[in-house]
Design a protein around this motif. Structure first.
Motif, PDB file in Angstrom:
ATOM      1  N   ALA A 190       0.821  -1.220   0.000  1.00  0.00           N
ATOM      2  CA  ALA A 190       0.000   0.000   0.000  1.00  0.00           C
ATOM      3  C   ALA A 190       0.848   1.261   0.000  1.00  0.00           C
ATOM      4  O   ALA A 190       0.390   2.309  -0.467  1.00  0.00           O
ATOM      5  N   VAL A 191       2.086   1.168   0.487  1.00  0.00           N
ATOM      6  CA  VAL A 191       2.929   2.367   0.602  1.00  0.00           C
ATOM      7  C   VAL A 191       4.179   2.292  -0.266  1.00  0.00           C
ATOM      8  O   VAL A 191       5.038   3.164  -0.186  1.00  0.00           O
ATOM      9  N   ASN A 192       4.268   1.262  -1.107  1.00  0.00           N
ATOM     10  CA  ASN A 192       5.454   1.103  -1.953  1.00  0.00           C
ATOM     11  C   ASN A 192       5.209   1.787  -3.290  1.00  0.00           C
ATOM     12  O   ASN A 192       4.554   1.254  -4.180  1.00  0.00           O
ATOM     13  N   GLY A 193       5.743   2.980  -3.453  1.00  0.00           N
ATOM     14  CA  GLY A 193       5.513   3.754  -4.665  1.00  0.00           C
ATOM     15  C   GLY A 193       6.245   3.244  -5.881  1.00  0.00           C
ATOM     16  O   GLY A 193       5.955   3.684  -7.005  1.00  0.00           O
ATOM     17  N   SER A 194       7.191   2.327  -5.715  1.00  0.00           N
ATOM     18  CA  SER A 194       7.949   1.818  -6.860  1.00  0.00           C
ATOM     19  C   SER A 194       7.243   0.671  -7.573  1.00  0.00           C
ATOM     20  O   SER A 194       7.603   0.322  -8.695  1.00  0.00           O
ATOM     21  N   LYS A 247       3.138   1.455 -18.587  1.00  0.00           N
ATOM     22  CA  LYS A 247       2.263   2.600 -18.844  1.00  0.00           C
ATOM     23  C   LYS A 247       2.534   3.725 -17.842  1.00  0.00           C
ATOM     24  O   LYS A 247       3.207   3.513 -16.823  1.00  0.00           O
ATOM     25  N   ASN A 248       1.987   4.903 -18.124  1.00  0.00           N
ATOM     26  CA  ASN A 248       2.114   6.034 -17.208  1.00  0.00           C
ATOM     27  C   ASN A 248       1.578   5.628 -15.836  1.00  0.00           C
ATOM     28  O   ASN A 248       0.376   5.392 -15.686  1.00  0.00           O
ATOM     29  N   ASN A 253       5.052  12.750 -16.656  1.00  0.00           N
ATOM     30  CA  ASN A 253       4.829  11.357 -17.063  1.00  0.00           C
ATOM     31  C   ASN A 253       3.874  11.252 -18.243  1.00  0.00           C
ATOM     32  O   ASN A 253       4.040  10.387 -19.113  1.00  0.00           O
ATOM     33  N   GLN A 254       2.886  12.113 -18.305  1.00  0.00           N
ATOM     34  CA  GLN A 254       1.952  12.085 -19.435  1.00  0.00           C
ATOM     35  C   GLN A 254       2.649  12.548 -20.716  1.00  0.00           C
ATOM     36  O   GLN A 254       2.482  11.951 -21.784  1.00  0.00           O
ATOM     37  N   PHE A 261       9.448   6.692 -17.106  1.00  0.00           N
ATOM     38  CA  PHE A 261       8.605   7.462 -16.191  1.00  0.00           C
ATOM     39  C   PHE A 261       9.319   7.745 -14.883  1.00  0.00           C
ATOM     40  O   PHE A 261      10.162   6.970 -14.426  1.00  0.00           O
ATOM     41  N   GLY A 262       8.944   8.867 -14.275  1.00  0.00           N
ATOM     42  CA  GLY A 262       9.521   9.242 -12.989  1.00  0.00           C
ATOM     43  C   GLY A 262       8.796   8.577 -11.841  1.00  0.00           C
ATOM     44  O   GLY A 262       7.739   8.005 -12.004  1.00  0.00           O
TER      45      GLY A 262
END
Length: 260
Positions: free
Chosen positions: A43-47, A204-205, A243-244, A259-260
């Protein structure tokens, strides 16, 4: 005791594996704890950009290991308190996958009974082997499905078919599961197909993917006006952002996006 849930991440795809193959990945207290911990981490892993959920050994999940819980006076029986948002701690095992910010794809084989069927239900996309043995098994034990199956099956499984399967706990195949609405598609190699889809999604983005899941999760309850507004809000947060713009540039330049 072996670790009940294993997680490995490659190129933004996290592969989560139920790791109790000698017991067909049946849900004992340690498995409950392992799944809950995995959900909290994801839930908190942004990668992580996509998740694949599968089972080690010969089965996806055989459901509740009733013998590991027993019928004790001190066993938890009050399931009414909401411990995880709308859900209780048991329902979170299925509902939690749907609430994760990125898509979850389940790869199902062998056996998918009871709680296992509800784990699968929490996924955005469900890939199942045609010969998988499935059942809404709870009635065998004099219980009702209570791991969030009902809200997750709603809109996918036809009402009268679900009633029949709940009331009788009859076993059905992976092909039937797809026909009834429990599964998205059948495949002779469900894990390979799930990983393939996850890699596509991970390319994808990530901002758009997370927004799309957020809006998709609203569709069961939100009004038309609320959904129209959600589209506008999410698109405003995405459009013309780095990113878009990278997604557009990568398409026209015929290269993989970064993407960043």
């Amino acid at each position: 005791m072996a670790e009940r849930v294993l997680m490995t991440t490659t190129d933004g795809v996290c592969h989560v594996r139920l790791n109790r193959g000698d017991k067909m990945n049946a849900l004992d207290p340690a498995m409950f704890e392992g799944i809950t911990a995995a959900l909290e981490t994801l839930a908190v892993n942004g990668s992580v950009r996509a998740i694949v959920l599968s089972g080690e050994g010969d089965a996806f999940c055989a459901g509740l290991d009733l013998g590991s819980f027993g019928l004790k006076d001190d066993a938890p029986s009050d399931l009414v308190p909401r411990t995880h948002g709308k859900a209780n701690w048991v329902q979170n095992l299925g509902w939690g996958w749907r609430q994760l910010p990125v898509p979850v794809i389940s790869a199902v084989h062998g056996v998918c009974f009871g709680g296992g069927l509800q784990l699968m239900a929490g996924s955005d996309i469900k890939i199942i082997h045609p010969d998988t043995r499935c059942a809404v098994m709870e009635m065998r034990w004099g219980l009702v499905p209570d791991m969030s199956g009902y809200p997750l099956w709603r809109g996918n499984v036809r009402d009268d078919i679900l009633r029949r399967l709940v009331y009788t706990n009859e076993i059905f195949s992976g092909e039937d599961a797809q026909s009834y609405g429990f599964a998205t598609e059948v495949n002779e190699e469900p894990l390979a197909r799930a990983l393939e889809l996850a890699r596509i999604i991970a390319g994808k983005n990530p901002d758009a993917i997370r927004a799309a899941k957020k809006i998709s999760n609203m569709m069961g309850e939100a009004s038309d006006a609320e959904l129209l507004l959600a589209e506008s809000v999410e698109q405003t947060e995405i459009i013309y952002k780095p990113n878009q713009l990278e997604a557009v540039a990568a398409f026209f330049e015929k290269r993989e996006a970064k993407f960043g």
